[in-house]
Structure formats: C-alpha cells, structure tokens
Write a protein that holds these residues in place. Structure first.
Motif, PDB file in Angstrom:
ATOM      1  N   LYS A  60       0.839  -1.192   0.000  1.00 45.35           N
ATOM      2  CA  LYS A  60       0.000   0.000   0.000  1.00 45.35           C
ATOM      3  C   LYS A  60       0.876   1.246   0.000  1.00 45.35           C
ATOM      4  O   LYS A  60       1.777   1.388   0.839  1.00 45.35           O
ATOM      5  CB  LYS A  60      -0.930   0.000   1.211  1.00 45.35           C
ATOM      6  CG  LYS A  60      -2.054  -1.023   1.097  1.00 45.35           C
ATOM      7  CD  LYS A  60      -3.073  -0.860   2.194  1.00 45.35           C
ATOM      8  CE  LYS A  60      -4.235  -1.841   1.996  1.00 45.35           C
ATOM      9  NZ  LYS A  60      -5.249  -1.700   3.060  1.00 45.35           N
ATOM     10  N   ILE A  61       0.603   2.133  -0.947  1.00 45.61           N
ATOM     11  CA  ILE A  61       1.293   3.407  -1.054  1.00 45.61           C
ATOM     12  C   ILE A  61       0.264   4.507  -0.817  1.00 45.61           C
ATOM     13  O   ILE A  61      -0.713   4.615  -1.559  1.00 45.61           O
ATOM     14  CB  ILE A  61       1.950   3.591  -2.440  1.00 45.61           C
ATOM     15  CG1 ILE A  61       2.868   2.405  -2.755  1.00 45.61           C
ATOM     16  CG2 ILE A  61       2.712   4.902  -2.500  1.00 45.61           C
ATOM     17  CD1 ILE A  61       4.083   2.286  -1.871  1.00 45.61           C
ATOM     18  N   ASN A  62       0.463   5.293   0.237  1.00 43.51           N
ATOM     19  CA  ASN A  62      -0.489   6.343   0.606  1.00 43.51           C
ATOM     20  C   ASN A  62      -1.904   5.797   0.762  1.00 43.51           C
ATOM     21  O   ASN A  62      -2.895   6.420   0.362  1.00 43.51           O
ATOM     22  CB  ASN A  62      -0.476   7.474  -0.417  1.00 43.51           C
ATOM     23  CG  ASN A  62       0.833   8.241  -0.419  1.00 43.51           C
ATOM     24  OD1 ASN A  62       1.516   8.312   0.601  1.00 43.51           O
ATOM     25  ND2 ASN A  62       1.205   8.790  -1.558  1.00 43.51           N
ATOM     26  N   GLY A  63      -2.000   4.588   1.334  1.00 43.36           N
ATOM     27  CA  GLY A  63      -3.297   3.990   1.622  1.00 43.36           C
ATOM     28  C   GLY A  63      -3.928   3.232   0.480  1.00 43.36           C
ATOM     29  O   GLY A  63      -4.983   2.626   0.657  1.00 43.36           O
ATOM     30  N   ARG A  64      -3.318   3.225  -0.704  1.00 38.61           N
ATOM     31  CA  ARG A  64      -3.876   2.535  -1.860  1.00 38.61           C
ATOM     32  C   ARG A  64      -2.982   1.361  -2.259  1.00 38.61           C
ATOM     33  O   ARG A  64      -1.755   1.458  -2.193  1.00 38.61           O
ATOM     34  CB  ARG A  64      -4.040   3.497  -3.040  1.00 38.61           C
ATOM     35  CG  ARG A  64      -5.001   4.635  -2.761  1.00 38.61           C
ATOM     36  CD  ARG A  64      -5.221   5.480  -3.997  1.00 38.61           C
ATOM     37  NE  ARG A  64      -6.167   6.560  -3.775  1.00 38.61           N
ATOM     38  CZ  ARG A  64      -6.591   7.392  -4.716  1.00 38.61           C
ATOM     39  NH1 ARG A  64      -6.137   7.264  -5.962  1.00 38.61           N
ATOM     40  NH2 ARG A  64      -7.455   8.345  -4.423  1.00 38.61           N
ATOM     41  N   GLY A 231     -11.441  -3.204  10.158  1.00 42.36           N
ATOM     42  CA  GLY A 231     -12.037  -1.945   9.761  1.00 42.36           C
ATOM     43  C   GLY A 231     -11.151  -1.199   8.785  1.00 42.36           C
ATOM     44  O   GLY A 231      -9.987  -1.555   8.576  1.00 42.36           O
ATOM     45  N   VAL A 232     -11.708  -0.132   8.176  1.00 43.70           N
ATOM     46  CA  VAL A 232     -10.962   0.687   7.223  1.00 43.70           C
ATOM     47  C   VAL A 232     -11.189   2.155   7.543  1.00 43.70           C
ATOM     48  O   VAL A 232     -12.167   2.527   8.201  1.00 43.70           O
ATOM     49  CB  VAL A 232     -11.375   0.404   5.762  1.00 43.70           C
ATOM     50  CG1 VAL A 232     -11.008  -1.007   5.352  1.00 43.70           C
ATOM     51  CG2 VAL A 232     -12.868   0.656   5.564  1.00 43.70           C
ATOM     52  N   ALA A 237     -13.583   6.276  -2.614  1.00 45.76           N
ATOM     53  CA  ALA A 237     -12.447   5.644  -3.282  1.00 45.76           C
ATOM     54  C   ALA A 237     -11.152   5.794  -2.507  1.00 45.76           C
ATOM     55  O   ALA A 237     -10.127   5.254  -2.907  1.00 45.76           O
ATOM     56  CB  ALA A 237     -12.274   6.241  -4.686  1.00 45.76           C
ATOM     57  N   THR A 238     -11.172   6.523  -1.404  1.00 45.37           N
ATOM     58  CA  THR A 238      -9.938   6.770  -0.655  1.00 45.37           C
ATOM     59  C   THR A 238      -9.851   5.943   0.617  1.00 45.37           C
ATOM     60  O   THR A 238      -9.118   6.289   1.537  1.00 45.37           O
ATOM     61  CB  THR A 238      -9.839   8.266  -0.293  1.00 45.37           C
ATOM     62  OG1 THR A 238     -10.967   8.634   0.505  1.00 45.37           O
ATOM     63  CG2 THR A 238      -9.791   9.121  -1.547  1.00 45.37           C
ATOM     64  N   THR A 239     -10.604   4.848   0.705  1.00 46.03           N
ATOM     65  CA  THR A 239     -10.551   4.011   1.892  1.00 46.03           C
ATOM     66  C   THR A 239      -9.258   3.198   1.913  1.00 46.03           C
ATOM     67  O   THR A 239      -8.702   2.855   0.885  1.00 46.03           O
ATOM     68  CB  THR A 239     -11.754   3.059   1.950  1.00 46.03           C
ATOM     69  OG1 THR A 239     -11.769   2.253   0.756  1.00 46.03           O
ATOM     70  CG2 THR A 239     -13.051   3.825   2.071  1.00 46.03           C
ATOM     71  N   GLY A 240      -8.801   2.900   3.118  1.00 45.39           N
ATOM     72  CA  GLY A 240      -7.592   2.100   3.290  1.00 45.39           C
ATOM     73  C   GLY A 240      -7.287   1.945   4.766  1.00 45.39           C
ATOM     74  O   GLY A 240      -8.069   2.363   5.639  1.00 45.39           O
ATOM     75  N   THR A 241      -6.164   1.352   5.067  1.00 49.72           N
ATOM     76  CA  THR A 241      -5.759   1.152   6.457  1.00 49.72           C
ATOM     77  C   THR A 241      -4.877   2.273   6.972  1.00 49.72           C
ATOM     78  O   THR A 241      -4.485   2.259   8.142  1.00 49.72           O
ATOM     79  CB  THR A 241      -5.025  -0.188   6.598  1.00 49.72           C
ATOM     80  OG1 THR A 241      -3.924  -0.224   5.676  1.00 49.72           O
ATOM     81  CG2 THR A 241      -5.959  -1.354   6.321  1.00 49.72           C
ATOM     82  N   SER A 242      -4.545   3.241   6.132  1.00 45.94           N
ATOM     83  CA  SER A 242      -3.763   4.392   6.576  1.00 45.94           C
ATOM     84  C   SER A 242      -4.123   5.597   5.718  1.00 45.94           C
ATOM     85  O   SER A 242      -4.239   5.489   4.501  1.00 45.94           O
ATOM     86  CB  SER A 242      -2.267   4.107   6.481  1.00 45.94           C
ATOM     87  OG  SER A 242      -1.899   3.809   5.153  1.00 45.94           O
ATOM     88  N   VAL A 243      -4.328   6.732   6.359  1.00 41.85           N
ATOM     89  CA  VAL A 243      -4.629   7.979   5.658  1.00 41.85           C
ATOM     90  C   VAL A 243      -3.882   9.109   6.364  1.00 41.85           C
ATOM     91  O   VAL A 243      -3.513   9.000   7.545  1.00 41.85           O
ATOM     92  CB  VAL A 243      -6.138   8.288   5.632  1.00 41.85           C
ATOM     93  CG1 VAL A 243      -6.906   7.241   4.860  1.00 41.85           C
ATOM     94  CG2 VAL A 243      -6.685   8.416   7.046  1.00 41.85           C
ATOM     95  N   THR A 244      -3.671  10.195   5.650  1.00 44.28           N
ATOM     96  CA  THR A 244      -3.057  11.382   6.225  1.00 44.28           C
ATOM     97  C   THR A 244      -4.013  12.556   6.053  1.00 44.28           C
ATOM     98  O   THR A 244      -4.467  12.829   4.940  1.00 44.28           O
ATOM     99  CB  THR A 244      -1.712  11.705   5.552  1.00 44.28           C
ATOM    100  OG1 THR A 244      -0.815  10.610   5.752  1.00 44.28           O
ATOM    101  CG2 THR A 244      -1.089  12.956   6.155  1.00 44.28           C
ATOM    102  N   VAL A 245      -4.332  13.202   7.156  1.00 40.76           N
ATOM    103  CA  VAL A 245      -5.246  14.350   7.139  1.00 40.76           C
ATOM    104  C   VAL A 245      -4.536  15.538   7.780  1.00 40.76           C
ATOM    105  O   VAL A 245      -3.545  15.380   8.500  1.00 40.76           O
ATOM    106  CB  VAL A 245      -6.562  14.036   7.879  1.00 40.76           C
ATOM    107  CG1 VAL A 245      -7.345  12.958   7.161  1.00 40.76           C
ATOM    108  CG2 VAL A 245      -6.279  13.602   9.315  1.00 40.76           C
ATOM    109  N   THR A 246      -5.066  16.734   7.521  1.00 37.06           N
ATOM    110  CA  THR A 246      -4.475  17.966   8.049  1.00 37.06           C
ATOM    111  C   THR A 246      -5.370  18.544   9.132  1.00 37.06           C
ATOM    112  O   THR A 246      -6.596  18.546   9.001  1.00 37.06           O
ATOM    113  CB  THR A 246      -4.287  18.992   6.914  1.00 37.06           C
ATOM    114  OG1 THR A 246      -3.476  18.411   5.894  1.00 37.06           O
ATOM    115  CG2 THR A 246      -3.603  20.246   7.430  1.00 37.06           C
ATOM    116  N   THR A 247      -4.761  19.023  10.199  1.00 36.18           N
ATOM    117  CA  THR A 247      -5.537  19.567  11.310  1.00 36.18           C
ATOM    118  C   THR A 247      -6.212  20.884  10.918  1.00 36.18           C
ATOM    119  O   THR A 247      -5.713  21.645  10.099  1.00 36.18           O
ATOM    120  CB  THR A 247      -4.641  19.816  12.533  1.00 36.18           C
ATOM    121  OG1 THR A 247      -3.550  20.670  12.164  1.00 36.18           O
ATOM    122  CG2 THR A 247      -4.093  18.514  13.072  1.00 36.18           C
TER     123      THR A 247
END
Length: 346
Positions: A60-64, A231-232, A237-247
């Motif tokens: 997985k690269i960037n959750g995909r 869980g995910v 289309a952006t579901t995955g086991t890791s994501v990056t979000v901004t505060t």
C-alpha cells in the motif's frame, strides 16, 4: 517537466525540515567525539524516483494498493501487507525492509559531507512496526520513531522498532546513535475517549486534537492515522488502512472509520504527528449489526430504572433481549358464602 519541479520542491522542503530536527551535530562513528569533527550535511534533491518497491504481495502506497516494482519519489506512506515483508531498493543509498504490517515514510537525496566527500542521506519516519536498514558504504541515515531520533554512520546496518508509542533499535554493523527529542506537540483523542463501540459495517467519525506545549491547538499539521484490525479508514475511493489528514484551525484531525463485518472483533486506530512524543490510539469494538452500542444500552437501562423497561446485553454477541415475562398472577379466590340454617321452633 512541471511534475518534476513540484516533486523536487516538495522533497527539498522535507529534507530541510528533517535536517532542522537534528538537535546537535552528527558523528560518523565511535564514542571518541573529541577526536572527530561533526559531519555537516548539505543535501540536494533528485529530480527522479529515489527507489523502487519490491514485495511478494501487494503493497500500500499512501493507503492505496499497488503492485511490486512501483517507483517511489520520496515521502510516500508505505505499508507492508499482512504476512509479507516489503523491500525498498533506494538509489545509491542501500535497502530498507519493512516487516509485516509496518508503516513508514522514506526520503533520500545525495549529500555533501563536511570532509568534502559526497554520498547519500536516508531520512525515514517509522510510524509503526519493524524496519531493517542496510546502507551502502557512502550513505548515512537519519530515522525518527515515536519521539526518538537514530543517526547511523556510513555503511551501517541496523533495525528500528516502533510499538505502542515506544521506539528501540539494534545495531547490526557500523555505529548507530540514539537521542530522545523533547516533544513539541501532543496528540490525543477528542473527548479523551480511549475506546468506543460501533455496529458492524457502520461508520463513525474519529477525531484527534494536536496541541503544543502551551496546550494551544496546532493548525495545518499533517496527521497520519492507521488502523490495525477489523475496519478501514476514509470514505469512497480513498478508503484504506492508513490515511493522512491535516488539522483544522482548532487542531482537529478527523477521519471516517468503517467497521468490518465480524461482531466481537476489535480494531486499534493510531494517530501520529510530526514532533509528537507518542502516538495516540483509540480501541474500536465491533457489535453485531442489530446490536446496541454502549450509550444506547445505558439509555435503555436508565429508562428501565424509572419505567420498568430493562435491557440486557448478551456476552460476546453485542445484541440485546428482554427478560422472560413474569408468570401470570394466580386466579382469584371464589367468594366465600356463609349459610345459616333457619331456626325451627316447637
């Protein structure tokens, strides 16, 4: 050409921020610091891929999900699949192996050392799991993990582990030095809830807040959120086991979590941020699709105390049922009839 310029710019910024985190001079090897001069690094970004991902399974690269052989340009979030390791061959740098379910970011660039020689610099952030690094003879490394910093001499081989907010390392060859950074940020679940319950296949918004040492919100900070279990994260289309979000302006990082289909299972959602001493985690328990969450059960039990309605939760199943009805009352007793015989007079 425009793509290369943007990527190079991003890589330069990452390198600059990574070098700025060094709290002191980096020594090449050994403990005799008086006999050595600190190495002053000057890094320059490449205008092409920094390496290639090799894996027996899908990585997985960037959750995909991505196939083995994909090129990386630097700063991607790389996650090893369950049951398989991921090997990353880095250009003029060496090799990095991510063990089962390990999550890390890798950046590499050519560097000019203080002694006039040139080589390579690996900058890595280990978020969770186990990572093995094997450097070439003219490459050094700078690794961050759970608030600790590890610097490795040229040609060194070492491993770094990050589990439950703590980091450790083991030197295989060469010299590796560790430092503990004073945290600049703190991250915690909103409301300080360390555990929640979610129905199977349903979604909930998870929130983490990042604050500074003065307990003020930190906006515009990237937060990496990962999940281990059933869980995910994300939506559409952006579901995955890791994501990056901004505060946000309030320092809030929000990400959707969707539970799996296995009742009784648990998932651990972990959030980490640059400069934070330790990651923050929320445990999510999955109930049956027809079950009741803990808050719902509490409401029903409260009603039962006042209005006679009672709810019970089955062990392990997460569903609720009413107790059997009380037995019917006994039939009423027949009326008592008293008969007085007439009095006979002579």
């Amino acid at each position: 050409m425009k793509t290369y310029i943007n990527l190079a710019t991003i890589l330069c910024l990452v390198l600059a921020s990574g070098m700025g985190l060094l709290s002191g001079p980096v020594y090449a090897d050994g403990d005799d610091r008086a006999a050595q001069k600190p190495i002053r690094l000057q890094a320059f970004a490449w205008t092409g891929p920094i390496g290639e991902v090799e894996s027996m399974g899908r990585v997985k690269i960037n959750g995909r999900e991505a196939c083995a052989g994909i090129s990386i340009w630097g700063s991607e979030l790389i996650e090893a699949p369950a049951g398989n390791d991921v090997s990353v061959s880095l250009r003029a740098m060496g090799r990095v192996t991510l063990k089962n379910r390990t999550i890390a970011r890798l950046t590499a660039a050519p560097a000019l050392f203080d002694d006039g020689t040139s080589g390579g610099l690996l900058i890595a952030t280990l978020i969770d799991g186990d990572m093995i690094v094997s450097l070439q003879e003219d490459a050094e490394a700078y690794v961050e993990a759970c608030g600790s910093v590890f610097t490795a001499s040229r040609g060194a081989g070492f491993s770094v582990q990050a589990h439950e907010g703590r980091a450790a390392f083991h030197t295989l060859t060469g010299h590796v030095r560790s430092e503990v950074q004073e945290p600049k940020h703190f991250i915690r679940p909103v409301g300080r809830r360390a555990s929640i319950t979610v129905k199977a296949r349903s979604s909930v918004q998870l929130q983490f807040q990042v604050t500074d040492v003065a307990d003020k919100p930190v906006p515009d900070l990237p937060v990496t959120v990962t999940v281990a279990g059933n869980g995910v994260l994300g939506s559409g289309a952006t579901t995955g086991t890791s994501v990056t979000v901004t505060t946000t302006a309030q320092g809030i990082a929000q990400v959707p979590f969707t539970a799996g289909s296995s009742p009784g299972s648990t998932s651990t959602v972990t959030a980490s941020a640059p400069g934070a001493g330790a990651a923050s985690a929320i445990t999510v328990s999955t109930l049956a699709a027809g079950g009741l969450s803990a808050s719902t059960i509490g409401i029903i039990v409260g009603l039962g105390a006042g209005g006679g309605l009672i709810a019970a939760t089955q062990a392990g199943g997460g569903s609720s049922q009413s107790p059997p009805p009380p037995p019917p009352p006994p039939p009423p007793m027949p009326p008592r009839i008293t008969f007085n015989p007439p009095t006979v007079r002579p």
